[in-house]
Design a protein around this motif. Structure first.
Motif, PDB file in Angstrom:
ATOM      1  N   MET A   7       4.976  -7.489  -8.151  1.00 51.89           N
ATOM      2  CA  MET A   7       5.874  -8.516  -7.610  1.00 51.89           C
ATOM      3  C   MET A   7       5.544  -8.818  -6.160  1.00 51.89           C
ATOM      4  O   MET A   7       5.506  -9.979  -5.735  1.00 51.89           O
ATOM      5  CB  MET A   7       7.324  -8.039  -7.700  1.00 51.89           C
ATOM      6  N   MET A   8       5.310  -7.783  -5.369  1.00 45.23           N
ATOM      7  CA  MET A   8       5.019  -8.000  -3.958  1.00 45.23           C
ATOM      8  C   MET A   8       3.669  -8.682  -3.756  1.00 45.23           C
ATOM      9  O   MET A   8       3.502  -9.489  -2.841  1.00 45.23           O
ATOM     10  CB  MET A   8       5.086  -6.674  -3.202  1.00 45.23           C
TER      11      MET A   8
ATOM     12  N   THR B  40       8.920   0.632 -13.243  1.00 48.73           N
ATOM     13  CA  THR B  40       9.551  -0.037 -12.106  1.00 48.73           C
ATOM     14  C   THR B  40       8.636  -0.049 -10.891  1.00 48.73           C
ATOM     15  O   THR B  40       8.478  -1.082 -10.226  1.00 48.73           O
ATOM     16  CB  THR B  40      10.884   0.664 -11.757  1.00 48.73           C
ATOM     17  N   PHE B  41       8.021   1.097 -10.597  1.00 48.71           N
ATOM     18  CA  PHE B  41       7.069   1.162  -9.489  1.00 48.71           C
ATOM     19  C   PHE B  41       5.963   0.115  -9.669  1.00 48.71           C
ATOM     20  O   PHE B  41       5.642  -0.648  -8.757  1.00 48.71           O
ATOM     21  CB  PHE B  41       6.429   2.553  -9.419  1.00 48.71           C
TER      22      PHE B  41
ATOM     23  N   TYR C  98       0.824  -1.203   0.000  1.00 45.80           N
ATOM     24  CA  TYR C  98       0.000   0.000   0.000  1.00 45.80           C
ATOM     25  C   TYR C  98       0.862   1.259   0.000  1.00 45.80           C
ATOM     26  O   TYR C  98       0.507   2.277  -0.629  1.00 45.80           O
ATOM     27  CB  TYR C  98      -0.927   0.001   1.221  1.00 45.80           C
ATOM     28  N   PHE C  99       2.002   1.196   0.670  1.00 47.54           N
ATOM     29  CA  PHE C  99       2.891   2.351   0.675  1.00 47.54           C
ATOM     30  C   PHE C  99       3.459   2.586  -0.728  1.00 47.54           C
ATOM     31  O   PHE C  99       3.598   3.736  -1.160  1.00 47.54           O
ATOM     32  CB  PHE C  99       4.020   2.146   1.681  1.00 47.54           C
ATOM     33  N   PHE C 100       3.792   1.515  -1.445  1.00 46.00           N
ATOM     34  CA  PHE C 100       4.289   1.663  -2.806  1.00 46.00           C
ATOM     35  C   PHE C 100       3.209   2.221  -3.723  1.00 46.00           C
ATOM     36  O   PHE C 100       3.502   3.009  -4.633  1.00 46.00           O
ATOM     37  CB  PHE C 100       4.797   0.314  -3.333  1.00 46.00           C
TER      38      PHE C 100
ATOM     39  N   ASN D 134       3.776   5.612  -5.680  1.00 47.14           N
ATOM     40  CA  ASN D 134       3.611   5.668  -7.126  1.00 47.14           C
ATOM     41  C   ASN D 134       2.647   6.770  -7.531  1.00 47.14           C
ATOM     42  O   ASN D 134       2.875   7.513  -8.501  1.00 47.14           O
ATOM     43  CB  ASN D 134       3.104   4.304  -7.620  1.00 47.14           C
ATOM     44  N   LEU D 135       1.561   6.918  -6.777  1.00 45.28           N
ATOM     45  CA  LEU D 135       0.581   7.967  -7.069  1.00 45.28           C
ATOM     46  C   LEU D 135       1.182   9.352  -6.868  1.00 45.28           C
ATOM     47  O   LEU D 135       0.974  10.261  -7.684  1.00 45.28           O
ATOM     48  CB  LEU D 135      -0.643   7.772  -6.180  1.00 45.28           C
ATOM     49  N   VAL D 136       1.947   9.527  -5.800  1.00 50.20           N
ATOM     50  CA  VAL D 136       2.591  10.814  -5.535  1.00 50.20           C
ATOM     51  C   VAL D 136       3.592  11.146  -6.633  1.00 50.20           C
ATOM     52  O   VAL D 136       3.654  12.277  -7.143  1.00 50.20           O
ATOM     53  CB  VAL D 136       3.270  10.805  -4.150  1.00 50.20           C
TER      54      VAL D 136
END
Length: 438
Positions: A71-72, A64-65, A25-27, A31-33
């Motif tokens: 992947m996670m 990449t993001f 969720y942090f990624f 990514n949105l930011v």
């Protein structure tokens, strides 16, 4: 840029103890930011502490993001030993790839370029499936390291000569030795035909998440590096591009024929990647707007499609314990929804509309028409044989008599359908909003 740098350092150190859902969720939030705060421009912007963005690096970072988030999600069902160390390796890989795409110095680019190889080496060596992973990981490591050592020597010598060595400096050379060894490391990383033998070995012996990131982002480092160095050798590229383009076209044709003979699904997807990356080399060597834009589109679309195909092969391998397409028959009778997403990935890999692959290969064809009309004959057969290999693979897996090995196959999990959907959605949204990259 520096705020992202320190944030990634802290996340990498904390990934040993943090919940994987929190990191996902942090990624997404990060990514949105990044997507809303940065802009894709033709020149470098947001420059600070030797780091900056232009629209090539912006697109590569977005890819990449996105692939690391997927992947996670793919790691959620893994019951592996030393799982916390695996998550830390994944974050280290993202950390070095992010720095590789935002750096402005050739020396820093080389350091991050080589450091990103180490996590993949440990992924193959530590979490591979078969004993041959030891040889495969060493093969991958030394193949790429040997090709990049001359580049380090040249960067040191030019740095001493000029006093600085950044992207897009006012420097040009007609030294053939300098030209070859500057691009040799990136051609091996792509990989170019004759230097591609490390790629199928790394994919076959590595885990599914390793194949996803290797095909999705790591191969794109070679194309990104060529974009950064070819402007210094424009006269030599105009003189000697015929050698690289002819070798790439003939190699892509040979690889397309070789795909028709494959029975291992992972090897088939890996050799399909070699064929697509050969088209990227042709587009970049043409030094035209069509070639560079088509190569960028192809790298983005290939990163999403090949990652999705490797994840599909990994899903079947977890259930059946085999990657042979001859033992995966009749899948459409047991899991039609899974086959639907497989079909969408396959036809996207064949450049059917509305895939971004179609636009990218059309632009590369336009650039090759400006170079030589006869190259279109090779392009036709390359795309034809690649499409035949994809159709044969889909037919073998989906149709036919269902063996007892497949009878206990479940219809798939929501997480897997979500991952396939998230691989395909950006591919079609890019097609509808192509002016975002132009």
């Amino acid at each position: 840029m520096l705020s992202y740098f320190f944030l990634l350092i802290s996340l990498t150190l904390l990934s040993l103890k943090m919940n994987l859902f929190f990191l996902i969720y942090f990624f997404f939030f990060m990514n949105l930011v990044f997507l809303t705060s940065a802009e894709a421009k033709d020149f470098f912007s947001y420059i600070s502490f030797n780091m900056g963005l232009d629209y090539y690096s912006f697109c590569m970072i977005l890819l990449t993001f996105w692939l690391f988030i997927l992947m996670m999600y793919g790691m959620l069902n893994l019951k592996l030993l030393y799982f916390s160390y695996l998550s830390m390796l994944v974050f280290l890989m993202f950390f070095f790839l992010f720095l590789c795409f935002v750096t402005l110095s050739f020396f820093s680019f080389y350091i991050y370029f080589e450091c990103s190889i180490l996590p993949v080496f440990f992924l193959i060596y530590g979490w591979g499936y078969q004993p041959e992973r030891v040889f495969s990981s060493l093969y991958f490591f030394f193949y790429t390291l040997f090709s990049s050592l001359p580049l380090l020597i040249l960067i040191f010598s030019l740095n001493n000569l000029l006093g600085y060595f950044y992207f897009y400096i006012d420097f040009s050379s007609e030294n053939l030795f300098l030209f070859f060894f500057f691009i040799f490391s990136f051609l091996v990383k792509l990989p170019m035909f004759f230097f591609h033998l490390w790629l199928p070995k790394a994919h076959v012996e590595g885990p599914t998440i390793g194949s996803m990131i290797l095909s999705g982002v790591m191969l794109k480092l070679g194309g990104y590096g060529l974009i950064r160095v070819l402007y210094m050798f424009t006269s030599l590229v105009n003189c000697y591009s015929f050698f690289f383009m002819t070798l790439s076209l003939i190699g892509a044709l040979y690889v397309g024929l070789f795909c028709l003979l494959q029975s291992d699904s992972k090897v088939l997807v890996a050799y399909s990647s070699v064929s697509h990356m050969s088209l990227v080399i042709c587009g970049l060597m043409s030094l035209s707007w069509y070639g560079f834009t088509g190569s960028l589109y192809l790298m983005l679309s290939h990163g999403l499609i090949s990652s999705g195909l490797f994840y599909f092969v990994g899903c079947l391998f977890d259930r059946l314990g085999t990657r042979s397409m001859f033992l995966m028959k009749g899948l459409i009778n047991l899991s039609p929804s899974l086959v639907m997403f497989f079909f969408l990935l396959v036809v996207s890999n064949m450049s059917c509309p509305p895939s971004l692959n179609l636009i990218s290969e059309l632009l590369i064809c336009f650039s090759l028409m400006g170079w030589d009309y006869l190259s279109l004959i090779y392009i036709f057969f390359i795309l034809f044989f690649s499409a035949c290999a994809m159709i044969c693979w889909f037919s073998f897996v989906s149709h036919g008599y269902t063996f007892g090995l497949v009878l206990n196959l479940d219809s798939g999990f929501v997480r897997e359908y979500y991952l396939f959907f998230m691989h395909l959605t950006p591919l079609y949204l890019f097609f509808l909003n192509l002016d975002f990259f132009i």
